[in-house]
Design a protein around this motif. Structure first.
Motif, PDB file in Angstrom:
ATOM      1  N   GLN A  49       0.831  -1.203   0.000  1.00  0.00           N
ATOM      2  CA  GLN A  49       0.000   0.000   0.000  1.00  0.00           C
ATOM      3  C   GLN A  49       0.869   1.257   0.000  1.00  0.00           C
ATOM      4  O   GLN A  49       0.537   2.253  -0.646  1.00  0.00           O
ATOM      5  CB  GLN A  49      -0.946  -0.001   1.211  1.00  0.00           C
ATOM      6  N   GLU A  50       1.990   1.219   0.717  1.00  0.00           N
ATOM      7  CA  GLU A  50       2.921   2.351   0.715  1.00  0.00           C
ATOM      8  C   GLU A  50       3.530   2.551  -0.673  1.00  0.00           C
ATOM      9  O   GLU A  50       3.669   3.674  -1.144  1.00  0.00           O
ATOM     10  CB  GLU A  50       4.034   2.143   1.741  1.00  0.00           C
ATOM     11  N   LEU A  51       3.884   1.455  -1.328  1.00  0.00           N
ATOM     12  CA  LEU A  51       4.430   1.530  -2.686  1.00  0.00           C
ATOM     13  C   LEU A  51       3.424   2.184  -3.626  1.00  0.00           C
ATOM     14  O   LEU A  51       3.769   3.097  -4.386  1.00  0.00           O
ATOM     15  CB  LEU A  51       4.799   0.127  -3.180  1.00  0.00           C
ATOM     16  N   LYS A  52       2.163   1.758  -3.564  1.00  0.00           N
ATOM     17  CA  LYS A  52       1.131   2.356  -4.403  1.00  0.00           C
ATOM     18  C   LYS A  52       0.919   3.828  -4.079  1.00  0.00           C
ATOM     19  O   LYS A  52       0.749   4.652  -4.980  1.00  0.00           O
ATOM     20  CB  LYS A  52      -0.199   1.602  -4.238  1.00  0.00           C
ATOM     21  N   ALA A  53       0.935   4.160  -2.797  1.00  0.00           N
ATOM     22  CA  ALA A  53       0.727   5.553  -2.391  1.00  0.00           C
ATOM     23  C   ALA A  53       1.854   6.450  -2.905  1.00  0.00           C
ATOM     24  O   ALA A  53       1.602   7.552  -3.398  1.00  0.00           O
ATOM     25  CB  ALA A  53       0.624   5.641  -0.872  1.00  0.00           C
ATOM     26  N   ARG A  54       3.091   5.984  -2.803  1.00  0.00           N
ATOM     27  CA  ARG A  54       4.217   6.778  -3.298  1.00  0.00           C
ATOM     28  C   ARG A  54       4.122   6.978  -4.805  1.00  0.00           C
ATOM     29  O   ARG A  54       4.402   8.062  -5.308  1.00  0.00           O
ATOM     30  CB  ARG A  54       5.544   6.117  -2.944  1.00  0.00           C
ATOM     31  N   LEU A  55       3.728   5.946  -5.530  1.00  0.00           N
ATOM     32  CA  LEU A  55       3.561   6.063  -6.974  1.00  0.00           C
ATOM     33  C   LEU A  55       2.482   7.087  -7.304  1.00  0.00           C
ATOM     34  O   LEU A  55       2.686   7.968  -8.147  1.00  0.00           O
ATOM     35  CB  LEU A  55       3.206   4.705  -7.577  1.00  0.00           C
ATOM     36  N   ARG A  56       1.365   7.001  -6.627  1.00  0.00           N
ATOM     37  CA  ARG A  56       0.257   7.930  -6.892  1.00  0.00           C
ATOM     38  C   ARG A  56       0.619   9.374  -6.553  1.00  0.00           C
ATOM     39  O   ARG A  56       0.187  10.296  -7.245  1.00  0.00           O
ATOM     40  CB  ARG A  56      -0.978   7.511  -6.102  1.00  0.00           C
ATOM     41  N   LYS A  57       1.394   9.573  -5.483  1.00  0.00           N
ATOM     42  CA  LYS A  57       1.794  10.934  -5.104  1.00  0.00           C
ATOM     43  C   LYS A  57       2.666  11.581  -6.169  1.00  0.00           C
ATOM     44  O   LYS A  57       2.747  12.795  -6.241  1.00  0.00           O
ATOM     45  CB  LYS A  57       2.526  10.921  -3.761  1.00  0.00           C
ATOM     46  N   PHE A  58       3.332  10.781  -6.972  1.00  0.00           N
ATOM     47  CA  PHE A  58       4.133  11.325  -8.072  1.00  0.00           C
ATOM     48  C   PHE A  58       3.305  11.430  -9.343  1.00  0.00           C
ATOM     49  O   PHE A  58       3.293  12.459 -10.010  1.00  0.00           O
ATOM     50  CB  PHE A  58       5.370  10.454  -8.339  1.00  0.00           C
ATOM     51  N   ILE A  59       2.627  10.362  -9.689  1.00  0.00           N
ATOM     52  CA  ILE A  59       1.936  10.261 -10.979  1.00  0.00           C
ATOM     53  C   ILE A  59       0.785  11.259 -11.113  1.00  0.00           C
ATOM     54  O   ILE A  59       0.677  11.950 -12.134  1.00  0.00           O
ATOM     55  CB  ILE A  59       1.408   8.825 -11.202  1.00  0.00           C
ATOM     56  N   PHE A  60      -0.085  11.346 -10.136  1.00  0.00           N
ATOM     57  CA  PHE A  60      -1.265  12.198 -10.283  1.00  0.00           C
ATOM     58  C   PHE A  60      -0.920  13.677 -10.431  1.00  0.00           C
ATOM     59  O   PHE A  60      -1.403  14.326 -11.356  1.00  0.00           O
ATOM     60  CB  PHE A  60      -2.266  11.958  -9.154  1.00  0.00           C
ATOM     61  N   PRO A  61      -0.076  14.248  -9.568  1.00  0.00           N
ATOM     62  CA  PRO A  61       0.249  15.665  -9.774  1.00  0.00           C
ATOM     63  C   PRO A  61       1.003  15.921 -11.086  1.00  0.00           C
ATOM     64  O   PRO A  61       0.747  16.917 -11.765  1.00  0.00           O
ATOM     65  CB  PRO A  61       1.137  16.021  -8.572  1.00  0.00           C
ATOM     66  N   MET A  62       1.911  15.020 -11.450  1.00  0.00           N
ATOM     67  CA  MET A  62       2.684  15.221 -12.673  1.00  0.00           C
ATOM     68  C   MET A  62       1.775  15.114 -13.904  1.00  0.00           C
ATOM     69  O   MET A  62       1.913  15.889 -14.852  1.00  0.00           O
ATOM     70  CB  MET A  62       3.821  14.200 -12.744  1.00  0.00           C
ATOM     71  N   THR A  63       0.841  14.180 -13.887  1.00  0.00           N
ATOM     72  CA  THR A  63      -0.106  14.044 -14.986  1.00  0.00           C
ATOM     73  C   THR A  63      -1.001  15.270 -15.086  1.00  0.00           C
ATOM     74  O   THR A  63      -1.227  15.796 -16.180  1.00  0.00           O
ATOM     75  CB  THR A  63      -0.952  12.769 -14.813  1.00  0.00           C
ATOM     76  N   ALA A  64      -1.499  15.730 -13.948  1.00  0.00           N
ATOM     77  CA  ALA A  64      -2.343  16.933 -13.948  1.00  0.00           C
ATOM     78  C   ALA A  64      -1.560  18.134 -14.485  1.00  0.00           C
ATOM     79  O   ALA A  64      -2.078  18.899 -15.314  1.00  0.00           O
ATOM     80  CB  ALA A  64      -2.851  17.218 -12.543  1.00  0.00           C
ATOM     81  N   PHE A  65      -0.320  18.306 -14.027  1.00  0.00           N
ATOM     82  CA  PHE A  65       0.510  19.409 -14.517  1.00  0.00           C
ATOM     83  C   PHE A  65       0.653  19.351 -16.035  1.00  0.00           C
ATOM     84  O   PHE A  65       0.443  20.345 -16.730  1.00  0.00           O
ATOM     85  CB  PHE A  65       1.896  19.377 -13.855  1.00  0.00           C
ATOM     86  N   PHE A  66       0.994  18.178 -16.567  1.00  0.00           N
ATOM     87  CA  PHE A  66       1.233  18.082 -17.997  1.00  0.00           C
ATOM     88  C   PHE A  66      -0.054  18.305 -18.791  1.00  0.00           C
ATOM     89  O   PHE A  66      -0.037  18.984 -19.824  1.00  0.00           O
ATOM     90  CB  PHE A  66       1.862  16.748 -18.388  1.00  0.00           C
ATOM     91  N   LEU A  67      -1.159  17.745 -18.351  1.00  0.00           N
ATOM     92  CA  LEU A  67      -2.418  17.918 -19.082  1.00  0.00           C
ATOM     93  C   LEU A  67      -2.874  19.376 -19.081  1.00  0.00           C
ATOM     94  O   LEU A  67      -3.365  19.879 -20.100  1.00  0.00           O
ATOM     95  CB  LEU A  67      -3.501  17.012 -18.506  1.00  0.00           C
ATOM     96  N   ILE A  68      -2.701  20.049 -17.949  1.00  0.00           N
ATOM     97  CA  ILE A  68      -3.051  21.472 -17.896  1.00  0.00           C
ATOM     98  C   ILE A  68      -2.136  22.278 -18.807  1.00  0.00           C
ATOM     99  O   ILE A  68      -2.598  23.146 -19.559  1.00  0.00           O
ATOM    100  CB  ILE A  68      -3.009  21.981 -16.436  1.00  0.00           C
ATOM    101  N   TRP A  69      -0.842  22.011 -18.766  1.00  0.00           N
ATOM    102  CA  TRP A  69       0.129  22.697 -19.614  1.00  0.00           C
ATOM    103  C   TRP A  69      -0.202  22.470 -21.094  1.00  0.00           C
ATOM    104  O   TRP A  69      -0.183  23.387 -21.901  1.00  0.00           O
ATOM    105  CB  TRP A  69       1.523  22.221 -19.244  1.00  0.00           C
ATOM    106  N   TYR A  70      -0.547  21.237 -21.453  1.00  0.00           N
ATOM    107  CA  TYR A  70      -0.896  20.929 -22.842  1.00  0.00           C
ATOM    108  C   TYR A  70      -2.199  21.629 -23.240  1.00  0.00           C
ATOM    109  O   TYR A  70      -2.307  22.184 -24.332  1.00  0.00           O
ATOM    110  CB  TYR A  70      -1.015  19.419 -23.043  1.00  0.00           C
ATOM    111  N   ALA A  71      -3.192  21.617 -22.362  1.00  0.00           N
ATOM    112  CA  ALA A  71      -4.476  22.272 -22.653  1.00  0.00           C
ATOM    113  C   ALA A  71      -4.291  23.772 -22.847  1.00  0.00           C
ATOM    114  O   ALA A  71      -4.908  24.366 -23.744  1.00  0.00           O
ATOM    115  CB  ALA A  71      -5.481  21.998 -21.531  1.00  0.00           C
ATOM    116  N   ILE A  72      -3.439  24.386 -22.026  1.00  0.00           N
ATOM    117  CA  ILE A  72      -3.160  25.810 -22.188  1.00  0.00           C
ATOM    118  C   ILE A  72      -2.548  26.078 -23.561  1.00  0.00           C
ATOM    119  O   ILE A  72      -2.942  27.021 -24.259  1.00  0.00           O
ATOM    120  CB  ILE A  72      -2.239  26.324 -21.062  1.00  0.00           C
ATOM    121  N   TYR A  73      -1.620  25.227 -23.970  1.00  0.00           N
ATOM    122  CA  TYR A  73      -0.988  25.377 -25.284  1.00  0.00           C
ATOM    123  C   TYR A  73      -2.024  25.269 -26.408  1.00  0.00           C
ATOM    124  O   TYR A  73      -2.056  26.086 -27.332  1.00  0.00           O
ATOM    125  CB  TYR A  73       0.119  24.338 -25.453  1.00  0.00           C
ATOM    126  N   VAL A  74      -2.887  24.273 -26.317  1.00  0.00           N
ATOM    127  CA  VAL A  74      -3.915  24.082 -27.345  1.00  0.00           C
ATOM    128  C   VAL A  74      -4.887  25.259 -27.365  1.00  0.00           C
ATOM    129  O   VAL A  74      -5.244  25.773 -28.440  1.00  0.00           O
ATOM    130  CB  VAL A  74      -4.669  22.744 -27.130  1.00  0.00           C
TER     131      VAL A  74
END
Length: 119
Positions: A30-55
């Protein structure tokens, strides 16, 4: 004696389905999954917002994107190239994160499941 003549190492212990389910419910998994999610979700949100702004800028802010920066190079081209740079930077950050945070924990879980040495 060559490598061909040496007996093969014993294959690792193959865990049962029940052991996999038990490990999925364990605190270390569960700790392994939590650490992965703490990285993946914010980084994905950042990139999608950055891409949407560009579009959106490309679709609705033609004058802004057409600002000449240097010669025939405009702001739209620079922002488009920065999309590639962002992708490579995020990939590098993930690789470093995985090597430091995820891989050692995953290796410990795998060793525990297969009955090998713990790290």
């Amino acid at each position: 004696m060559s490598n061909i003549d040496q007996p093969a190492a014993a294959p690792p212990h193959a865990p049962s389905g029940e052991q996999f389910i038990e490990m999925q419910n364990s605190p270390q998994f569960q700790e392994l999954k939590a650490r992965l999610r703490k990285f993946i979700f914010p980084m994905t949100a950042f990139f999608l917002i950055w891409y949407a702004i560009y579009v959106l800028l490309g679709a609705f802010a033609h004058d802004f994107m057409a600002i000449q920066v240097w010669g025939n190079i405009n702001l739209g081209l620079i922002l488009g190239l920065l999309q590639f740079v962002t992708t490579f930077v995020i990939t590098g950050l993930y690789v470093r994160f995985a090597n430091r945070e995820l891989d050692p924990r995953a290796e410990a879980i795998r060793n525990e499941m297969e009955g090998g040495p713990s790290l």
